[in-house]
Design a protein around this motif. Structure first.
Motif, PDB file in Angstrom:
ATOM      1  N   ASP A   1       0.696  -1.133  -0.033  1.00 25.93           N
ATOM      2  CA  ASP A   1       0.013   0.071   0.084  1.00 25.93           C
ATOM      3  C   ASP A   1       0.778   1.319  -0.116  1.00 25.93           C
ATOM      4  O   ASP A   1       0.306   2.179  -0.159  1.00 25.93           O
ATOM      5  N   ALA A   2       2.053   1.211   0.550  1.00 24.17           N
ATOM      6  CA  ALA A   2       2.840   2.383   0.502  1.00 24.17           C
ATOM      7  C   ALA A   2       3.846   2.655  -0.537  1.00 24.17           C
ATOM      8  O   ALA A   2       4.527   3.585  -0.625  1.00 24.17           O
ATOM      9  N   LEU A   3       3.762   1.720  -1.632  1.00 26.16           N
ATOM     10  CA  LEU A   3       4.651   1.796  -2.861  1.00 26.16           C
ATOM     11  C   LEU A   3       4.376   3.155  -3.550  1.00 26.16           C
ATOM     12  O   LEU A   3       5.253   3.714  -3.826  1.00 26.16           O
ATOM     13  N   PRO A   4       3.006   3.534  -3.656  1.00 25.08           N
ATOM     14  CA  PRO A   4       2.884   4.466  -4.531  1.00 25.08           C
ATOM     15  C   PRO A   4       3.564   5.898  -4.419  1.00 25.08           C
ATOM     16  O   PRO A   4       3.999   6.606  -4.909  1.00 25.08           O
ATOM     17  N   ALA A   5       3.475   6.105  -2.930  1.00 26.12           N
ATOM     18  CA  ALA A   5       4.028   7.340  -2.409  1.00 26.12           C
ATOM     19  C   ALA A   5       5.531   7.101  -2.496  1.00 26.12           C
ATOM     20  O   ALA A   5       6.127   8.252  -2.459  1.00 26.12           O
ATOM     21  N   MET A   6       6.261   6.076  -2.523  1.00 24.29           N
ATOM     22  CA  MET A   6       7.536   5.959  -2.518  1.00 24.29           C
ATOM     23  C   MET A   6       7.969   6.454  -4.040  1.00 24.29           C
ATOM     24  O   MET A   6       9.347   7.283  -4.274  1.00 24.29           O
ATOM     25  N   VAL A   7       7.090   6.220  -5.023  1.00 27.56           N
ATOM     26  CA  VAL A   7       7.664   6.666  -6.374  1.00 27.56           C
ATOM     27  C   VAL A   7       6.403   7.485  -7.125  1.00 27.56           C
ATOM     28  O   VAL A   7       5.922   6.950  -7.672  1.00 27.56           O
ATOM     29  N   PRO A   8       6.465   8.761  -6.551  1.00 25.97           N
ATOM     30  CA  PRO A   8       5.390   9.603  -7.167  1.00 25.97           C
ATOM     31  C   PRO A   8       5.419   9.552  -8.827  1.00 25.97           C
ATOM     32  O   PRO A   8       6.586   9.570  -9.153  1.00 25.97           O
ATOM     33  N   GLY A   9       4.264   9.675  -9.353  1.00 24.30           N
ATOM     34  CA  GLY A   9       4.316   9.648 -10.891  1.00 24.30           C
ATOM     35  C   GLY A   9       4.426   8.406 -11.479  1.00 24.30           C
ATOM     36  O   GLY A   9       4.109   8.120 -12.728  1.00 24.30           O
ATOM     37  N   CYS A  10       4.660   6.999 -10.756  1.00 27.12           N
ATOM     38  CA  CYS A  10       4.615   5.635 -11.345  1.00 27.12           C
ATOM     39  C   CYS A  10       3.449   5.113 -10.717  1.00 27.12           C
ATOM     40  O   CYS A  10       3.146   4.829  -9.695  1.00 27.12           O
ATOM     41  N   ALA A  11       2.447   4.658 -11.738  1.00 27.09           N
ATOM     42  CA  ALA A  11       1.366   3.637 -11.413  1.00 27.09           C
ATOM     43  C   ALA A  11       1.719   2.492 -11.049  1.00 27.09           C
ATOM     44  O   ALA A  11       2.840   1.882 -11.547  1.00 27.09           O
ATOM     45  N   MET A  12       1.321   1.995  -9.904  1.00 30.71           N
ATOM     46  CA  MET A  12       1.805   0.644  -9.406  1.00 30.71           C
ATOM     47  C   MET A  12       0.463  -0.521  -9.358  1.00 30.71           C
ATOM     48  O   MET A  12      -0.612  -0.099  -9.269  1.00 30.71           O
ATOM     49  N   SER A  13       1.007  -1.495  -9.734  1.00 34.65           N
ATOM     50  CA  SER A  13       0.124  -2.745  -9.757  1.00 34.65           C
ATOM     51  C   SER A  13       0.670  -3.868  -8.893  1.00 34.65           C
ATOM     52  O   SER A  13       1.485  -4.759  -9.311  1.00 34.65           O
ATOM     53  N   PRO A  14       0.643  -3.701  -7.515  1.00 36.68           N
ATOM     54  CA  PRO A  14       1.276  -4.522  -6.693  1.00 36.68           C
ATOM     55  C   PRO A  14       0.246  -5.771  -6.161  1.00 36.68           C
ATOM     56  O   PRO A  14      -0.816  -5.644  -5.949  1.00 36.68           O
ATOM     57  N   VAL A  15       0.834  -6.921  -6.183  1.00 35.89           N
ATOM     58  CA  VAL A  15       0.219  -8.128  -5.912  1.00 35.89           C
ATOM     59  C   VAL A  15       1.269  -8.831  -4.473  1.00 35.89           C
ATOM     60  O   VAL A  15       2.352  -8.629  -4.633  1.00 35.89           O
ATOM     61  N   VAL A  16       0.468  -9.183  -3.498  1.00 35.84           N
ATOM     62  CA  VAL A  16       1.030 -10.205  -2.490  1.00 35.84           C
ATOM     63  C   VAL A  16       0.902 -11.478  -3.108  1.00 35.84           C
ATOM     64  O   VAL A  16      -0.222 -11.912  -3.549  1.00 35.84           O
ATOM     65  N   ILE A  17       1.757 -12.384  -3.276  1.00 37.36           N
ATOM     66  CA  ILE A  17       1.910 -13.874  -3.511  1.00 37.36           C
ATOM     67  C   ILE A  17       2.279 -14.495  -2.411  1.00 37.36           C
ATOM     68  O   ILE A  17       3.421 -14.680  -2.110  1.00 37.36           O
ATOM     69  N   GLU A  18       1.353 -15.258  -1.638  1.00 40.84           N
ATOM     70  CA  GLU A  18       1.650 -15.981  -0.646  1.00 40.84           C
ATOM     71  C   GLU A  18       1.875 -17.638  -1.306  1.00 40.84           C
ATOM     72  O   GLU A  18       1.048 -17.969  -2.291  1.00 40.84           O
ATOM     73  N   PHE A  19       2.589 -18.466  -0.780  1.00 41.00           N
ATOM     74  CA  PHE A  19       2.496 -19.894  -0.972  1.00 41.00           C
ATOM     75  C   PHE A  19       2.013 -20.571   0.080  1.00 41.00           C
ATOM     76  O   PHE A  19       2.593 -20.331   1.325  1.00 41.00           O
ATOM     77  N   GLY A  20       0.971 -21.190   0.403  1.00 43.89           N
ATOM     78  CA  GLY A  20       0.249 -21.775   1.109  1.00 43.89           C
ATOM     79  C   GLY A  20       1.071 -23.031   2.014  1.00 43.89           C
ATOM     80  O   GLY A  20       2.092 -23.488   1.103  1.00 43.89           O
ATOM     81  N   THR A  21       1.126 -23.144   3.225  1.00 37.45           N
ATOM     82  CA  THR A  21       1.641 -24.116   4.048  1.00 37.45           C
ATOM     83  C   THR A  21       0.719 -25.127   4.818  1.00 37.45           C
ATOM     84  O   THR A  21       0.401 -26.111   4.288  1.00 37.45           O
ATOM     85  N   HIS A  22       0.420 -24.535   5.987  1.00 42.07           N
ATOM     86  CA  HIS A  22      -0.716 -25.419   6.577  1.00 42.07           C
ATOM     87  C   HIS A  22      -2.077 -24.714   6.984  1.00 42.07           C
ATOM     88  O   HIS A  22      -2.201 -23.508   6.661  1.00 42.07           O
ATOM     89  N   GLU A  23      -3.052 -25.516   7.548  1.00 43.83           N
ATOM     90  CA  GLU A  23      -4.256 -24.914   7.900  1.00 43.83           C
ATOM     91  C   GLU A  23      -4.046 -23.904   8.905  1.00 43.83           C
ATOM     92  O   GLU A  23      -3.135 -23.481   9.593  1.00 43.83           O
ATOM     93  N   ARG A  24      -5.235 -23.117   9.067  1.00 44.47           N
ATOM     94  CA  ARG A  24      -4.913 -21.902   9.638  1.00 44.47           C
ATOM     95  C   ARG A  24      -4.774 -22.060  11.153  1.00 44.47           C
ATOM     96  O   ARG A  24      -4.085 -21.195  11.892  1.00 44.47           O
ATOM     97  N   ARG A  25      -5.402 -23.139  11.613  1.00 47.75           N
ATOM     98  CA  ARG A  25      -5.340 -23.269  13.240  1.00 47.75           C
ATOM     99  C   ARG A  25      -3.687 -23.327  13.553  1.00 47.75           C
ATOM    100  O   ARG A  25      -3.180 -22.880  14.726  1.00 47.75           O
ATOM    101  N   ARG A  26      -2.952 -24.238  12.628  1.00 46.96           N
ATOM    102  CA  ARG A  26      -1.641 -24.732  12.763  1.00 46.96           C
ATOM    103  C   ARG A  26      -0.794 -23.263  12.758  1.00 46.96           C
ATOM    104  O   ARG A  26       0.052 -22.784  13.361  1.00 46.96           O
ATOM    105  N   MET A  27      -1.171 -22.352  11.914  1.00 49.68           N
ATOM    106  CA  MET A  27      -0.585 -21.126  11.618  1.00 49.68           C
ATOM    107  C   MET A  27      -0.775 -20.122  12.831  1.00 49.68           C
ATOM    108  O   MET A  27       0.130 -19.466  13.317  1.00 49.68           O
TER     109      MET A  27
END
Ligand code: ZN
Length: 370
Positions: A282-308
């Motif tokens: 969310d903070a990337l656009p303010a770091m480079v004003p004038g640059c359009a940003m398309s950021p994604v988080v890509i997670e690789f799943g590990t275990h079910e939520r309770r274990r996490m």
């Protein structure tokens, strides 16, 4: 036995230590002719090793369009992201790029957490809750004050863990899934020893990234950014987050590059995702004003939520221990396994999927008009 050095250095393409991961990454960057930049963290690793936020730039330094792959926002999760970046470089990496295009790899945004095998920074801060405006703090979530005391375990044993889960379940039943997720892991700014603490000021990693990103992106006007994580989604497979508004350039570009199916939510390990505050992307656009940003988080799943959730409880307990113990070793082993499974099949899947995603981002960059 002539190759024992390389075998003990990494398992299934994953390094055993931050220093080992960084050395392999640097060698791979050099092989592909990348230009290195970075900042040294004031702290050290568990063996006294130097800690760095590193960047490697490929292609046109004056590029108008850039593809970025970053890792290690959540320290320990960097073992996977680093292995993916290195494997991609070894497989060819960015290759020849046309004028006006560049690829940037960001290695170990939170190098202290990477080296010490924790998600958080040296100050117990979840860096992905730290990118807020500290002049106007978000209001405290009502559920935090109620949940927090129950999450500070006195011992790492099953009875104590069950007690914490009983309190969490009771809150969830009363307040609902969404309120529980917001209170548990949405981010909090009240309890420095607590879970998902966002800090009280910008962390070193936050400030270092804000310094390095404008240098690396230069005059870029468009940027597709992937921040690699582990711990959410189907086992060994990618799970995407993009928080741009429908109809925005960022959302549109994310759909073009990664496909509609990437955002279907299939394989979600959470019944309700928290409304996160202070995410790095969310903070990337303010770091480079004038640059359009398309950021994604890509997670690789590990275990079910309770274990996490057990792992998050473990870390908060581990950080408050003053001396070594069997329980501490058990908790640390469970914690590592939650974020970086030792299963060779998981590691092979992450490398295969991760390298393919890097290649897809790079190909979309090259194919983009202008
Ligand atoms: Zn993460």
């Amino acid at each position: 036995m002539g190759t024992t050095g390389s075998i003990s250095d990494h398992h299934g393409g994953f390094a055993d230590t931050y220093a080992g991961a960084r050395a392999r990454w640097q060698r791979a960057v050099a092989t592909r002719g990348g230009r290195l930049d970075g900042l040294r963290h004031p702290g050290t690793g568990p063996d006294g090793e130097a800690l760095w936020l590193d960047l490697a730039c490929f292609g046109d330094p004056q590029a108008s369009s850039v593809f970025v792959v970053s890792c290690g926002t959540h320290g320990i999760e960097g073992f996977a992201g680093s292995a993916v970046q290195t494997a991609w470089l070894q497989a060819g990496g960015p290759g020849e790029l046309p004028p006006g295009k560049a690829v940037v790899l960001v290695h170990a945004i939170n190098p202290w957490g990477f080296a010490h095998r924790q998600r958080v920074t040296e100050n117990n801060v979840d860096l992905n809750r730290n990118f807020i405006d500290f002049a106007s703090m978000p209001p405290a979530h009502a559920g935090h004050a109620e949940l927090h005391p129950h999450l500070m375990l006195e011992r790492w044993d099953e009875a104590e863990i069950a007690r914490a889960f009983a309190a969490m379940d009771a809150y969830r039943e009363r307040a609902g899934e969404q309120a529980f997720s917001d209170a548990f892991n949405g981010g909090q700014y009240q309890s420095p020893e607590g879970l998902f603490y966002g800090g009280h000021e910008p962390e070193w990693s936050h400030r270092a990234l804000a310094q390095c990103v404008p240098r690396a992106l230069g005059p870029a006007r468009r940027c597709v950014w992937v921040d690699l994580h582990t711990g959410i989604g189907p086992y060994g497979l990618p799970f995407f987050f993009n928080f741009d508004a429908p109809g925005s350039w960022g959302r549109q570009r994310a759909l073009e590059v990664w496909g509609e199916e990437a955002f279907s939510g299939k394989g979600a390990t959470h019944k309700a995702f928290a409304v996160y505050q202070g995410l790095m992307i969310d903070a990337l656009p303010a770091m480079v004003p004038g640059c359009a940003m398309s950021p994604v988080v890509i997670e690789f799943g590990t275990h079910e939520r309770r274990r996490m959730q057990r792992a998050h409880l473990a870390l908060a307990w581990m950080r408050r221990q003053q001396s070594a113990s069997d329980a501490l070793e058990r908790a640390a082993a469970e914690y590592r396994e939650a974020f970086i499974p030792s299963d060779p099949a998981w590691r092979a899947s992450v490398l295969r999927e991760g390298v393919a995603l890097c290649q897809r981002g790079r190909d979309a960059l090259v194919a983009e008009a202008g």
